[in-house]
Structures are given as structure tokens and as C-alpha cells.
Write a protein that holds these residues in place. Sequence first.
Motif, PDB file in Angstrom:
ATOM      1  N   UNK A  84      60.017  61.371  27.321  1.00  0.00           N
ATOM      2  CA  UNK A  84      59.757  59.962  27.652  1.00  0.00           C
ATOM      3  C   UNK A  84      60.369  59.051  26.601  1.00  0.00           C
ATOM      4  N   UNK A  85      60.272  59.438  25.328  1.00  0.00           N
ATOM      5  CA  UNK A  85      60.891  58.642  24.265  1.00  0.00           C
ATOM      6  C   UNK A  85      62.402  58.603  24.432  1.00  0.00           C
ATOM      7  N   UNK A  86      62.995  59.805  24.750  1.00  0.00           N
ATOM      8  CA  UNK A  86      64.458  59.849  24.888  1.00  0.00           C
ATOM      9  C   UNK A  86      64.920  58.982  26.056  1.00  0.00           C
ATOM     10  N   UNK A  95      63.894  65.943  21.866  1.00  0.00           N
ATOM     11  CA  UNK A  95      63.437  66.430  23.172  1.00  0.00           C
ATOM     12  C   UNK A  95      64.037  67.796  23.490  1.00  0.00           C
ATOM     13  N   UNK A  96      65.328  67.977  23.104  1.00  0.00           N
ATOM     14  CA  UNK A  96      65.975  69.266  23.353  1.00  0.00           C
ATOM     15  C   UNK A  96      65.290  70.369  22.552  1.00  0.00           C
ATOM     16  N   UNK A 138      63.336  73.552  24.113  1.00  0.00           N
ATOM     17  CA  UNK A 138      63.789  74.898  23.724  1.00  0.00           C
ATOM     18  C   UNK A 138      62.617  75.730  23.222  1.00  0.00           C
ATOM     19  N   UNK A 139      61.770  75.093  22.423  1.00  0.00           N
ATOM     20  CA  UNK A 139      60.570  75.784  21.952  1.00  0.00           C
ATOM     21  C   UNK A 139      59.640  76.115  23.122  1.00  0.00           C
ATOM     22  N   UNK A 140      59.560  75.202  24.089  1.00  0.00           N
ATOM     23  CA  UNK A 140      58.711  75.453  25.256  1.00  0.00           C
ATOM     24  C   UNK A 140      59.234  76.628  26.082  1.00  0.00           C
ATOM     25  N   UNK A 188      53.080  69.318  25.929  1.00  0.00           N
ATOM     26  CA  UNK A 188      52.672  67.918  25.775  1.00  0.00           C
ATOM     27  C   UNK A 188      53.648  67.177  24.864  1.00  0.00           C
ATOM     28  N   UNK A 189      54.022  67.845  23.765  1.00  0.00           N
ATOM     29  CA  UNK A 189      54.983  67.217  22.845  1.00  0.00           C
ATOM     30  C   UNK A 189      56.343  67.043  23.497  1.00  0.00           C
ATOM     31  N   UNK A 190      56.784  68.068  24.298  1.00  0.00           N
ATOM     32  CA  UNK A 190      58.097  67.981  24.953  1.00  0.00           C
ATOM     33  C   UNK A 190      58.117  66.862  25.992  1.00  0.00           C
TER      34      UNK A 190
END
Length: 249
Positions: free
Chosen positions: A70-72, A134-135, A139-141, A63-65
Amino acid sequence: MSGKDRIDVFPSRMAQTTMKASLKGAQKGHNLLKRKADALSVRFRTVLHKMIETKTLMGEVMSEATFSLAEAKFAAGDFSATVLQNVNNAQVKVRARKDNVAGVTLPVFELYQDGGDSYELTGLARGGEQISRSKRSYTKAVELLVELASSQTSFVALDEAIKATNRRARAIEHVLLPRIERTLAYIATELDEREREEFYRLKKIQQKKRQLRERAEAEAAVRLAALGLTVAEPANMLTEGMDEDLLFD
């Protein structure tokens, strides 16, 4: 007792010794399988707990990614073509190793970085912070996705191993051990019966010998009686003869 209820063996002392050794081995194997099942169950619960945590965290990270992407895009525009042009080879790769738990091989996937960041300058003009965020989020995802894949693969492998181990343990406990115990009981019964038959046979032989001896003694007594003698008379006659010789001397 039918042949299916026990092992088809000839009842002897050697077979009894062999069955006792088989019983001891089956009991030891059953204990080892139970201990293996317990160890696998502990690891299974650990993997299950970790998988639940990873799935819960995966939803939050994705969800955060998605929101950071979208922000990027809002800040830097559509930069996907730039990223694709700068990427030649895969930089994030997965390697597999094996983990052994009570004789069961579990695949474990690990994420590693191969080479530098080929699109580190993307978004340098504008939206650089949002693209970097976003990257990091994706990466965490990806890390969580690889961890989740490892946990789910181990979960399936452990589940199959626990089922197979429990089936073997139940087969030994409810099929093999009772058959061996019934076989031992059958051998013991047959050996006891054989010993009773042997004792009865020896007893009859002794009784027959005693009857033959008594018959021979009776026949000898009848013959001596027909001659007008008894068993003790020959010794008396010899003694009387010796006394007369002594008198004549």
C-alpha cells in the motif's frame, strides 16, 4: 480353545520350534515398530512446533507485506503493469527433495532463485525505496509460504505413518502374539498328553509281560507238580546219582 484363538498346526516338536521362532520374530518386530513410532512421534512434534511458529510469523509477514504494498502504490502509483512487462520467466522457483525418517519418506520443498532481478529498476523515478521494501516483504512471505507447505505436507505424511505404525504394533501385540502364545500352549499340552499316553502304554506292556511270565512260570510249576517234581528236584536227583556212583567205585 477354538481354531480362531490359535494357529492351526499339527502339535509336534518341529511345530513347537517353528512357533518359538515366530514368537521371537513377532516380539522383535513389535519392538522395532514401537521404536519407529517413537522416532516418528518426535519428528511429528518437531514439525508441529515449527508449523505453528511459521503460521504465527506468516500472519505478521503478510500484514507487513500488505502494508508495504500500500505504501509503494501510494508513493509510486500503480506499477503492476511495469512489473508484468519486465517479467518473462519465473525467478523464484521451488524444488522438492526427500527426507527419510525411520523409513518414512517426507517431501521437503526448498525455494531458490533462478536468474537475476528483471524489475530491479522499477520505481527508479519515484517510490523506489517503498517498492524495494514491498519486494523484500513479499519474498519473505513466499519463503515462509513454501516452508509452511513443506511442514504441512510432512505433518500429514507423519500423521498417516504414525497411525499405520501404531495399527501394526497393536495388531502384533493384541492379535498375533496372543495367537502364537496360545498355539505354543496348545502344542505343549498335546505333547505332554502324548508323553503321558506313551508312558501309560509302556507301563501296560510291562505289566502284560510280567503277567505272561508269571502265568508261564505257574504253568511250568503245575506240570512239574503233576510229574511229582519240583523246580529244584532235577538238580538233587543228579547230585544223588553222582554220590551213588562214587560209593560204588
